[in-house]
Design a protein around this motif. Structure first.
Motif: not given
Length: 514
Positions: A101-108
């Protein structure tokens, strides 16, 4: 100056970023349901438009009732295996999901902006609160699970669209920590792309999750009434929640049902207006589209001139508009209180309800203008509503006893303490309420009479007070109380009593009551 769409934030660019992060879950023209540990291109993708500019985006792939029954059966099998996985391994896998979730935070966050209209900072906060909240449970779960065991079946989660990460995914991850497999239904109004990407990160971590899309009336029997489920966690309106409560009572099934209520700020014998103003401004966050928003003010009549001076300076300076509109390509995304409401039909409904109040005799204290918002040239404004306020709303008004779930406030003037309490309790229970007062004795008296679970004195209350019990009174809540240890208790069995607001009238002891 003419505004432009910030380069790199176009829907097609954001969608391509999600596909690159989770190609197993996304195709170019659709995304998949996650059933039985696999991403499956099942279900009929529906038509959907984003609320930001009304352009079409892929809709949720809706499965039918039979497919939902099969999904529950698969989750039951996953639950049997997961319930015996050692706690250390569960912690490791949930921690790995948080890394994803941290790695994909901006995309989410960008998906949330397009899907449900959240401004950038608010979208990021939705994810950050989820991650930070689950981190707290990871650090406490060993203690919390002493003498507890997973439920006999998976937990079914049906949540509203407004906080997909900090409410829905957060709840799922805590349920998983406690040893339960989980099932989640994507909200029909939006958030399904963001949830799909989040669940891709959870699935990669080896967590037993199920994510499906569909119409509630078609899937409800499987996701609510199945005898194989261990519990239902529901966030939504009172009508749907009431129907679920009746069904669950018949089955004697564990449940957590968070429902709407008209939360109110009361103002009595108060003088610290400069302290109150920033709290009210922050209250407009996300257009008050949340269960703990404060759309009603109950104001002592003699204080109304001072309150009005402060309030008009707040509402007149609320920042709203297109969440991706910038002056220059190099600018940061705008810092707004809110963008669009969830759908153009909701915007039309809110405008109609404001006009209804005025037609019935309410005073149009403030009627904002969309021209004050920040928009792109020629963009579709159908889902945008400017802030507004009705003074002395008529009792026959459709929103007199209900929350608007939008940026329409109302103010009720009172002269006596009895009137004050009656006006604060107008919706038969709420999740939160607050008073602004210099009189500590007054606050202590009304705290006992106001029918809200969390009560604030010169401060708002929220769902996300991590270490505190959360629930509701009246019709705003049914089932087990949650928050801190009680969130874990609500999805486990053990020797400790399960406290809550149930049909038999049992409640949590007053010493820990909100």
């Amino acid at each position: 100056m003419t505004l432009i769409l910030k380069p790199g934030t176009e829907w097609n660019t954001v969608a391509a970023r999600a596909r690159a992060l989770a190609p197993e879950a996304f195709d170019i023209d659709r995304f998949s349901n996650f059933i039985g540990g696999e991403w499956k291109a099942v279900g009929q993708p529906g038509e959907h438009v984003n609320p930001v500019d009304q352009a079409p985006i892929p809709g949720p792939p809706r499965i039918d009732h039979d497919a939902a029954v099969e999904a529950v059966a698969d989750a039951v099998g996953q639950h049997r295996e997961w319930a015996v996985v050692p706690l250390d391994e569960r912690i490791a896998r949930v921690s790995a999901a948080l890394d994803g979730l941290r790695d994909s935070r901006d995309a989410i966050a960008l998906l949330l902006m397009w899907e449900i209209g959240k401004p950038w900072k608010i979208a990021c906060a939705d994810i950050d609160r989820c991650v930070e909240g689950v981190e707290w449970y990871i650090s406490n779960i060993e203690r919390q699970m002493e003498g507890r065991r997973p439920l006999p079946g998976p937990v079914s989660n049906i949540a509203s669209w407004n906080y997909p990460l900090s409410v829905l995914v957060h709840a799922e991850l805590v349920q998983l920590l406690a040893g339960n497999a989980v099932i989640a239904k994507t909200p029909s109004q939006g958030g399904f792309h963001a949830l799909t990407l989040a669940h891709a990160m959870m699935a990669r971590a080896g967590l037993p999750v199920t994510l499906v899309s569909g119409v509630g009336s078609e899937l409800g029997d499987a996701l609510i009434s199945s005898p194989d489920l261990g519990a239902l966690a529901f966030v939504g309106g009172r009508s749907n929640g009431r129907a679920a409560a009746v069904t669950l009572a018949n089955f004697g099934k564990r449940h957590i049902l968070e429902q709407e209520g008209l939360n109110a700020w009361g103002v009595w014998d108060f003088s610290q207006w400069d302290d109150l103003a920033p709290l009210l401004r922050k209250g407009f966050e996300y257009a008050k589209q949340r269960c703990t928003a404060y759309p009603r003010y109950v104001v002592q009549r003699r204080l109304f001139p001072d309150f009005l001076q402060m309030y008009l300076s707040v509402i007149g300076n609320v920042r709203f508009g297109h969440p991706f509109a910038v002056e220059d390509a190099g600018d940061d995304l705008p810092d707004l209180e809110f963008g669009p409401v969830i759908q153009k039909t909701k915007a039309s409904e809110l405008r109609g309800q404001y006009n209804e109040a005025i037609t019935m005799g309410g005073v149009p204290l403030y009627h904002g203008d969309l021209s004050k918002g920040k928009f792109l040239p020629g963009q579709d404004l159908a889902a945008y509503v400017a802030p507004a306020c009705v003074l002395e709303p008529p009792r026959a008004w459709s929103l007199h006893h209900s929350e608007p779930f939008g940026p329409i406030d109302s103010i009720v003037l009172v002269d006596t303490e009895a009137e004050f309490i009656a006006a604060m309790n107008v919706s038969n229970g709420s999740l939160v309420s607050s008073v602004a007062t210099d009189d500590a004795a007054f606050a202590a008296r009304v705290r006992e009479e106001v029918q809200s679970f969390k009560f604030g004195i010169n401060r708002p209350r929220s769902r996300g007070d991590r270490e505190e019990v959360f629930g509701g009174r009246g019709a705003s809540w049914r089932g087990a109380f949650v928050g801190g240890d009680l969130l874990v208790d609500s999805v486990t069995d053990g020797d400790r009593a399960l406290y809550g607001n149930f049909a038999d009238g049992s409640r949590y002891p007053d010493t820990l009551d909100g």
